[in-house]
Design an enzyme around this catalytic site. Structure first.
Site, PDB file in Angstrom:
ATOM      1  N   ASP A  78       0.832  -1.203   0.000  1.00  0.00           N
ATOM      2  CA  ASP A  78       0.000   0.000   0.000  1.00  0.00           C
ATOM      3  C   ASP A  78       0.869   1.255   0.000  1.00  0.00           C
ATOM      4  OD1 ASP A  78      -2.125   1.771   0.260  1.00  0.00           O
ATOM      5  OD2 ASP A  78      -2.181   1.589   2.448  1.00  0.00           O
ATOM      6  N   ASP A 133      -1.605   5.671  -5.324  1.00  0.00           N
ATOM      7  CA  ASP A 133      -1.901   4.787  -4.194  1.00  0.00           C
ATOM      8  C   ASP A 133      -2.276   3.377  -4.650  1.00  0.00           C
ATOM      9  OD1 ASP A 133      -2.693   3.578  -1.884  1.00  0.00           O
ATOM     10  OD2 ASP A 133      -4.508   4.774  -1.622  1.00  0.00           O
TER      11      ASP A 133
END
Ligand code: NAG
Length: 512
Positions: free
Chosen positions: A104, A299
């Site tokens: 992440d 992201d």
């Protein structure tokens, strides 16, 4: 307004924006993994990426300038897909406990399940690790979707498919969580690769990659290739797609053409500056500040391409105009419905290319990354025997633009922290039938756009939070009313799709 339905959409969108937009906490972290509700079996042939040479030690054959690691050893070390996230296998503690960890780039804690949870198969048992030490500090993180709480500790970690040896890192042991672990995911923790500013409880908790760089001397660069492009998104698939996380540099076999870099505006998320958006070849012509309101980030922990509400509406309108399907139900655009065509009738020719212009490292230039519809009109399998169904891979956002996995799957993305920049090149695994599903092109001028499109981060002002909480009660009520309106029967007369399927009812049917 063409009709009342559109009016409702706009009203709904406005209220959704004002309700969620102003009420998000300052550092809500945008993990927004699409829940794996659909059964699918996804297979990807990565044979062309398999290592072509191996060194005996695994350490001597260097494609990294410091000669510490062989990047080819790291190729294909990820599993997963855009829908459920990409994860890396890690060995945590001593003796090593095997955990799958979600990659992440939108958060900064390394956190792992340390207690049982119904949706995960196993957890990190601290008592069985002789090297685990607790700091006794509590830690909690809230994401756009889900949250967890636990305690901070430290332990050793090694990564079988990243030959950097054993390193000591900060670990947040997740003891309780809400909506964080999802049915069908095959990971038990999360690897936050963003900057320490986002680390919880505060920035003194050194993030994983900073520890790696400090302890190993690897260059402060990592790169990510996610290989789910054009594959079905679903849950329960036996063979998830893959990808590569290269720590310490750039592996040349993972991209084609040249790498274009955009500066990191601010080191918290990987915040970048977007100058322009195009649908087909049509410029959306919004003020460039709108694209960066209140930030634009890269992201990997977010599934979709998320756009600020104004931008989203403009994109949907432009796609609807360019494509041959003006009468499309708004349920498709809002993500509540799938569009289904008769089997074999792929709809991609109906949709335009999407292009995002980013500021180049030479500030008077820009470059463009483009994704073809194969990346954002995403097949969902096992819905109906006679139909192929697709979802819209773009959604609206109340907390900034997010270049999520849907876009990243087209590119080899280089997080060059050493030079404070993010690079994009066409990924070797983003192709279908021999043609690329993504493009990178430049240079283009940056004249005519503002010199600073990412300025004025209004929502970071503290006084706004007070105002926003006051608005929330009103919002909740109006939202309820609008929801009721939206649930009225749909006057669907979309001409091209054979059928629109209600996602939520499918979901209900599938979760037994
Ligand atoms: C930056 O781009 C401008 C416009 O293309 C060009 O004139 C200039 O020479 C470039 N500067 C550098 C340092 O490359």
């Amino acid at each position: 307004m063409k009709n009342s339905y559109e009016m409702r959409l706009v009203l709904w969108a406005f209220w959704l924006y004002s309700c969620t937009g102003t009420s998000n906490t300052l550092f809500t972290i945008p993990l927004k993994i699409f829940v794996g509700k659909f059964n699918s079996s996804v297979n990807l042939d990565l044979s062309h990426l398999k290592r072509t040479e191996t060194s005996d030690s695994g350490l001597s054959l260097a494609s990294d300038p410091t000669g510490l690691v062989n990047f080819l050893d790291m190729v294909d070390n990820l599993k997963g897909d855009a829908g459920r996230g990409y994860y890396l296998e890690m060995l945590l503690g001593a003796p090593g406990q095997k955990m799958n960890i979600l990659v992440d780039t939108g958060s900064s804690n390394f956190a792992v399940a340390a207690a049982p949870h119904p949706y995960i198969t196993h957890y990190f048992n601290r008592a069985l690790s002789s090297t685990y030490s607790s700091t006794g500090r509590a830690v909690a993180v809230r994401y756009t979707q889900g949250s967890w709480a636990g305690e901070l500790g430290q332990d050793v970690l090694s990564i079988p498919q990243v030959p950097i040896g054993s390193i000591t890192i900060n670990i947040a042991s997740i003891l309780t969580s809400d909506g964080f672990f999802l049915p069908g995911v095959n990971w038990q923790g999360i690897l936050g690769l963003a900057y320490s500013t986002l680390a919880r409880p505060d920035s003194s908790v050194e993030p994983f990659f900073s520890s790696v760089v400090r302890e190993t001397g690897l260059p402060d660069v990592f790169s990510l290739q996610m290989c789910g492009a054009g594959l079905s998104t679903g849950g329960g698939g036996a063979d998830p797609a893959g990808g590569s996380l290269i720590l310490g540099g750039i592996e040349p076999t993972l991209y084609k053409g040249s790498i274009w870099y955009t500066p990191i505006k601010e080191e918290w998320y990987y915040q970048v500056e977007i100058l322009k958006l195009e649908v087909g070849n049509q410029n959306l012509n919004l003020d460039c500040k709108e694209y960066n309101a209140d930030k634009a980030i890269v992201d990997s922990g977010t599934t979709l391409l998320r756009l600020p509400q104004n931008v989203f509406s403009a994109v949907v309108e432009a796609i609807a105009q360019t494509s041959l399907i003006q009468d499309f139900s708004e349920g498709f655009w809002l993500g509540t419905k799938l569009a289904c065509w008769l089997k074999g009738e792929t709809p991609w020719r109906l949709f335009p290319k999407l292009s995002i212009y980013l500021r180049a490292t030479n500030a008077s230039q820009s470059f463009r990354i483009s994704i073809l519809p194969q990346l954002y009109i995403q097949p969902i399998t096992d819905i109906d025997d006679g139909l192929d169904c697709y979802r819209f891979g773009v959604s609206s956002s109340a907390n900034g633009l997010v270049i999520g996995a849907t876009v990243m799957e087209g590119f080899y993305v280089i997080f060059d922290r050493a030079n404070k920049r993010v690079g994009f090149a066409v990924s070797t695994c983003a192709e279908s039938g021999g043609s690329a599903l993504a493009e990178v092109a430049g240079p283009f001028g940056a004249v005519g756009v503002g010199s600073d499109c990412a300025g004025g981060a209004l929502l970071r002002e503290p006084w706004l939070w007070a105002v926003s909480y006051a608005l929330m009660a009103t919002c909740a009520l109006v939202l309820l009313l609008l929801l009721l309106l939206l649930l009225l029967p749909c006057r669907c007369h979309g001409n091209l799709p054979a059928q629109l399927t209600d996602q939520s009812s499918l979901i209900r049917n599938r979760i037994k």
